[in-house]
Motif scaffolding. Structure first.
Motif, PDB file in Angstrom:
ATOM      1  N   PRO A   1     -18.011   1.908  -0.850  1.00  0.00           N
ATOM      2  CA  PRO A   1     -18.183   3.341  -0.199  1.00  0.00           C
ATOM      3  C   PRO A   1     -18.144   3.401   0.990  1.00  0.00           C
ATOM      4  CG  PRO A   1     -20.129   2.796  -1.378  1.00  0.00           C
ATOM      5  CD  PRO A   1     -18.649   1.076  -1.554  1.00  0.00           C
ATOM      6  N   ALA A   2     -18.888   2.974   1.951  1.00  0.00           N
ATOM      7  CA  ALA A   2     -19.165   2.676   2.871  1.00  0.00           C
ATOM      8  C   ALA A   2     -17.687   2.378   3.941  1.00  0.00           C
ATOM      9  CB  ALA A   2     -19.773   1.825   3.575  1.00  0.00           C
ATOM     10  N   TYR A   3     -17.058   2.655   3.466  1.00  0.00           N
ATOM     11  CA  TYR A   3     -15.287   1.747   3.940  1.00  0.00           C
ATOM     12  C   TYR A   3     -13.779   2.698   3.131  1.00  0.00           C
ATOM     13  CZ  TYR A   3     -17.393  -2.073   5.949  1.00  0.00           C
ATOM     14  OH  TYR A   3     -18.387  -2.966   6.579  1.00  0.00           O
ATOM     15  N   ASN A   4     -13.717   2.996   4.409  1.00  0.00           N
ATOM     16  CA  ASN A   4     -11.593   3.612   3.623  1.00  0.00           C
ATOM     17  C   ASN A   4     -10.629   2.722   2.788  1.00  0.00           C
ATOM     18  OD1 ASN A   4     -12.377   6.060   4.754  1.00  0.00           O
ATOM     19  ND2 ASN A   4     -11.658   5.083   6.259  1.00  0.00           N
ATOM     20  N   THR A   5     -10.428   2.678   1.450  1.00  0.00           N
ATOM     21  CA  THR A   5      -9.314   1.774   0.759  1.00  0.00           C
ATOM     22  C   THR A   5      -8.213   2.240   0.738  1.00  0.00           C
ATOM     23  OG1 THR A   5     -11.801   2.028  -0.649  1.00  0.00           O
ATOM     24  CG2 THR A   5      -9.159   0.817  -0.998  1.00  0.00           C
ATOM     25  N   GLY A   6      -7.866   1.199   0.891  1.00  0.00           N
ATOM     26  CA  GLY A   6      -6.320   1.085   1.824  1.00  0.00           C
ATOM     27  C   GLY A   6      -5.519   0.001   0.230  1.00  0.00           C
ATOM     28  N   VAL A   7      -3.926   0.290  -0.382  1.00  0.00           N
ATOM     29  CA  VAL A   7      -4.121  -0.981  -0.285  1.00  0.00           C
ATOM     30  C   VAL A   7      -2.483  -1.069  -0.230  1.00  0.00           C
ATOM     31  CG1 VAL A   7      -1.749   1.381  -2.366  1.00  0.00           C
ATOM     32  CG2 VAL A   7      -2.606  -0.912  -3.434  1.00  0.00           C
ATOM     33  N   TYR A   8      -1.490  -2.510  -0.109  1.00  0.00           N
ATOM     34  CA  TYR A   8      -0.908  -3.432   0.432  1.00  0.00           C
ATOM     35  C   TYR A   8       0.552  -3.180  -0.881  1.00  0.00           C
ATOM     36  CZ  TYR A   8       2.534  -6.874   2.064  1.00  0.00           C
ATOM     37  OH  TYR A   8       3.356  -7.422   1.753  1.00  0.00           O
TER      38      TYR A   8
ATOM     39  N   ALA B   1      -5.821   6.806  -5.469  1.00  0.00           N
ATOM     40  CA  ALA B   1      -6.928   6.554  -5.790  1.00  0.00           C
ATOM     41  C   ALA B   1      -7.167   5.264  -4.889  1.00  0.00           C
ATOM     42  CB  ALA B   1      -6.415   4.896  -6.894  1.00  0.00           C
ATOM     43  N   CYS B   2      -6.700   6.047  -3.953  1.00  0.00           N
ATOM     44  CA  CYS B   2      -7.318   5.049  -2.273  1.00  0.00           C
ATOM     45  C   CYS B   2      -6.647   6.179  -1.189  1.00  0.00           C
ATOM     46  CB  CYS B   2      -6.863   3.948  -1.509  1.00  0.00           C
ATOM     47  SG  CYS B   2      -5.078   3.848  -2.211  1.00  0.00           S
ATOM     48  N   SER B   3      -7.030   6.401   0.371  1.00  0.00           N
ATOM     49  CA  SER B   3      -6.602   6.933   0.679  1.00  0.00           C
ATOM     50  C   SER B   3      -5.603   6.409   2.193  1.00  0.00           C
ATOM     51  CB  SER B   3      -7.501   7.396   2.145  1.00  0.00           C
ATOM     52  OG  SER B   3      -8.644   6.752   2.105  1.00  0.00           O
ATOM     53  N   ARG B   4      -4.955   4.963   2.194  1.00  0.00           N
ATOM     54  CA  ARG B   4      -4.818   4.360   3.624  1.00  0.00           C
ATOM     55  C   ARG B   4      -3.400   3.433   1.904  1.00  0.00           C
ATOM     56  NH1 ARG B   4      -7.553   7.296   5.042  1.00  0.00           N
ATOM     57  NH2 ARG B   4      -8.893   7.142   7.442  1.00  0.00           N
ATOM     58  N   PHE B   5      -2.554   3.726   3.233  1.00  0.00           N
ATOM     59  CA  PHE B   5      -1.459   2.958   2.464  1.00  0.00           C
ATOM     60  C   PHE B   5      -0.318   2.164   3.747  1.00  0.00           C
ATOM     61  CE2 PHE B   5      -2.534   6.339   0.624  1.00  0.00           C
ATOM     62  CZ  PHE B   5      -2.608   6.462  -1.071  1.00  0.00           C
ATOM     63  N   TRP B   6      -0.178   0.381   2.702  1.00  0.00           N
ATOM     64  CA  TRP B   6       0.771   0.017   3.855  1.00  0.00           C
ATOM     65  C   TRP B   6       1.493  -0.796   3.065  1.00  0.00           C
ATOM     66  CZ3 TRP B   6      -2.068  -5.156   5.447  1.00  0.00           C
ATOM     67  CH2 TRP B   6      -0.917  -5.730   5.880  1.00  0.00           C
ATOM     68  N   GLN B   7       2.462  -0.213   3.176  1.00  0.00           N
ATOM     69  CA  GLN B   7       4.085  -0.537   2.416  1.00  0.00           C
ATOM     70  C   GLN B   7       4.549  -1.785   3.090  1.00  0.00           C
ATOM     71  OE1 GLN B   7       7.516   2.123   2.066  1.00  0.00           O
ATOM     72  NE2 GLN B   7       8.387   0.886   1.222  1.00  0.00           N
ATOM     73  N   THR B   8       5.394  -3.056   1.680  1.00  0.00           N
ATOM     74  CA  THR B   8       5.646  -3.840   2.865  1.00  0.00           C
ATOM     75  C   THR B   8       7.415  -3.430   2.426  1.00  0.00           C
ATOM     76  OG1 THR B   8       6.817  -6.012   1.844  1.00  0.00           O
ATOM     77  CG2 THR B   8       5.878  -5.208   0.502  1.00  0.00           C
ATOM     78  N   TYR B   9       8.564  -3.756   3.132  1.00  0.00           N
ATOM     79  CA  TYR B   9      10.431  -3.807   2.494  1.00  0.00           C
ATOM     80  C   TYR B   9      10.366  -4.656   2.048  1.00  0.00           C
ATOM     81  CZ  TYR B   9      11.516  -8.126   4.097  1.00  0.00           C
ATOM     82  OH  TYR B   9      11.355  -9.664   4.572  1.00  0.00           O
ATOM     83  N   ALA B  10       9.689  -5.445   0.698  1.00  0.00           N
ATOM     84  CA  ALA B  10       9.786  -6.381   0.247  1.00  0.00           C
ATOM     85  C   ALA B  10       9.622  -5.095  -0.994  1.00  0.00           C
ATOM     86  CB  ALA B  10       8.525  -8.283  -0.039  1.00  0.00           C
ATOM     87  N   TRP B  11      10.282  -5.596  -2.487  1.00  0.00           N
ATOM     88  CA  TRP B  11      11.242  -4.869  -3.559  1.00  0.00           C
ATOM     89  C   TRP B  11      10.670  -3.455  -3.717  1.00  0.00           C
ATOM     90  CZ3 TRP B  11       5.990  -8.035  -2.969  1.00  0.00           C
ATOM     91  CH2 TRP B  11       5.896  -9.247  -3.241  1.00  0.00           C
ATOM     92  N   SER B  12      11.373  -2.794  -2.483  1.00  0.00           N
ATOM     93  CA  SER B  12      10.898  -1.513  -2.273  1.00  0.00           C
ATOM     94  C   SER B  12      12.905  -1.005  -1.860  1.00  0.00           C
ATOM     95  CB  SER B  12      10.563  -0.804  -0.383  1.00  0.00           C
ATOM     96  OG  SER B  12       9.087  -1.224  -0.253  1.00  0.00           O
ATOM     97  N   GLY B  13      14.152  -1.689  -2.226  1.00  0.00           N
ATOM     98  CA  GLY B  13      15.397  -0.947  -2.538  1.00  0.00           C
ATOM     99  C   GLY B  13      15.743  -0.330  -0.572  1.00  0.00           C
ATOM    100  N   GLY B  14      15.104  -0.368   0.089  1.00  0.00           N
ATOM    101  CA  GLY B  14      15.134  -0.054   1.521  1.00  0.00           C
ATOM    102  C   GLY B  14      14.400   1.730   1.269  1.00  0.00           C
ATOM    103  N   GLN B  15      13.324   1.649   0.847  1.00  0.00           N
ATOM    104  CA  GLN B  15      12.931   3.024   0.101  1.00  0.00           C
ATOM    105  C   GLN B  15      11.446   3.064   1.416  1.00  0.00           C
ATOM    106  OE1 GLN B  15      13.166   3.477  -4.137  1.00  0.00           O
ATOM    107  NE2 GLN B  15      13.724   5.514  -3.908  1.00  0.00           N
ATOM    108  N   ARG B  16      11.340   4.048   1.505  1.00  0.00           N
ATOM    109  CA  ARG B  16       9.391   4.141   2.488  1.00  0.00           C
ATOM    110  C   ARG B  16       8.873   5.565   2.162  1.00  0.00           C
ATOM    111  NH1 ARG B  16       9.899   2.745   9.065  1.00  0.00           N
ATOM    112  NH2 ARG B  16      11.728   1.023   9.132  1.00  0.00           N
TER     113      ARG B  16
END
Length: 249
Positions: free
Chosen positions: A122-129, A143-158
């Motif tokens: 709770p004292a930290y913001n939560t992100g997902v990769y 479910a969380c507030s920060r987001f780190w996307q990898t190009y892997a498995w993403s089919g060119g979508q961002r």
């Protein structure tokens, strides 16, 4: 946009300086309790001293998120403990990795994992990769507030939700294997540097600083037999001395 990288290899003062000189602004490192890839307090100090920001990511195994809520609560508790040990400031972000090609059928379990990890920190913001699909699903679920996307498995979508985007994997820079990232703001990165851009008129009272050192830091330094912890406590005492206008010891 900021230039960054992530790696499983701990940085030395030399490699941190090299990346800083190359224009990198942040490095993503592993906030885990053990293993060769873990971020230590000593490394965090070296990285910070070279002017790089740190992004914390928790990952033990690639598909750990399939453990659902129970795994998320356990990993969040562990991440919270490690963050405190290395001095990661509250209010920054801990990213939890979904490092595989999660299917739509697996997504509800992944979301519960991330949501539980967020509850446990709770004292930290939560992100997902994770992939585009993971970022989109977790973002939509709130479910969380920060987001780190990898190009892997993403089919060119961002995803439009991205704070960080990993656009290239497995290259060698400054003698170590890294992945390349770029960030777009509100990443939740952090540093142990004493230079926070504040006013020079704000200074800690020297007497208060010395009281903290004498009553807490020095006794803790003598009690611990962990050299890494001793180094951190020595650094912390010097940060207090500097903040109060005294010479470091």
């Amino acid at each position: 946009m900021a230039k960054g990288f992530d790696c499983a290899t701990p940085l030395t003062a030399q490699t941190a300086a090299a990346f800083s000189a190359d224009g990198y602004e942040f490095v993503c490192r592993y906030l885990v309790p053990s293993g060769s890839k873990r971020l230590t307090s000593n490394e965090a100090i070296l990285i910070s001293q070279e002017g790089l920001q740190i992004v914390s990511v928790f990952e033990t195994t690639a598909d750990r998120a399939l453990g659902g809520r129970a795994a998320g609560l356990a990993d969040g508790a562990t991440a919270l403990e490690v963050a405190a040990q290395i001095g990661q400031p509250e209010g920054s972000t801990i990213y939890f990795a979904v490092d595989f090609d999660a299917t739509s059928a697996q997504m509800p379990v992944v979301i519960e994992y991330v949501r539980a990890a967020s509850e446990a920190t709770p004292a930290y913001n939560t992100g997902v990769y994770g992939s585009y699909a993971v970022v989109e699903a977790v973002s939509s679920a709130g479910a969380c507030s920060r987001f780190w996307q990898t190009y892997a498995w993403s089919g060119g979508q961002r995803s439009a939700a991205n704070n960080i985007y990993q656009y290239q994997n497995d290259i060698r820079v400054n003698g170590i294997d890294v992945d390349l990232d770029e960030s777009y703001g509100n990443e939740g990165w952090w540093s142990l540097s004493s230079d926070n851009g504040g006013s020079e008129d704000t200074m800690l009272d020297p007497g208060v600083a010395q009281t903290i050192i004498n009553t807490w830091i020095s006794p803790a330094w003598y009690e611990t037999h962990d050299q890494e912890q001793k180094d951190y406590l020595h650094w912390l005492a010097n940060q207090l001395r500097i903040a109060s206008g005294q010479a470091p010891d």
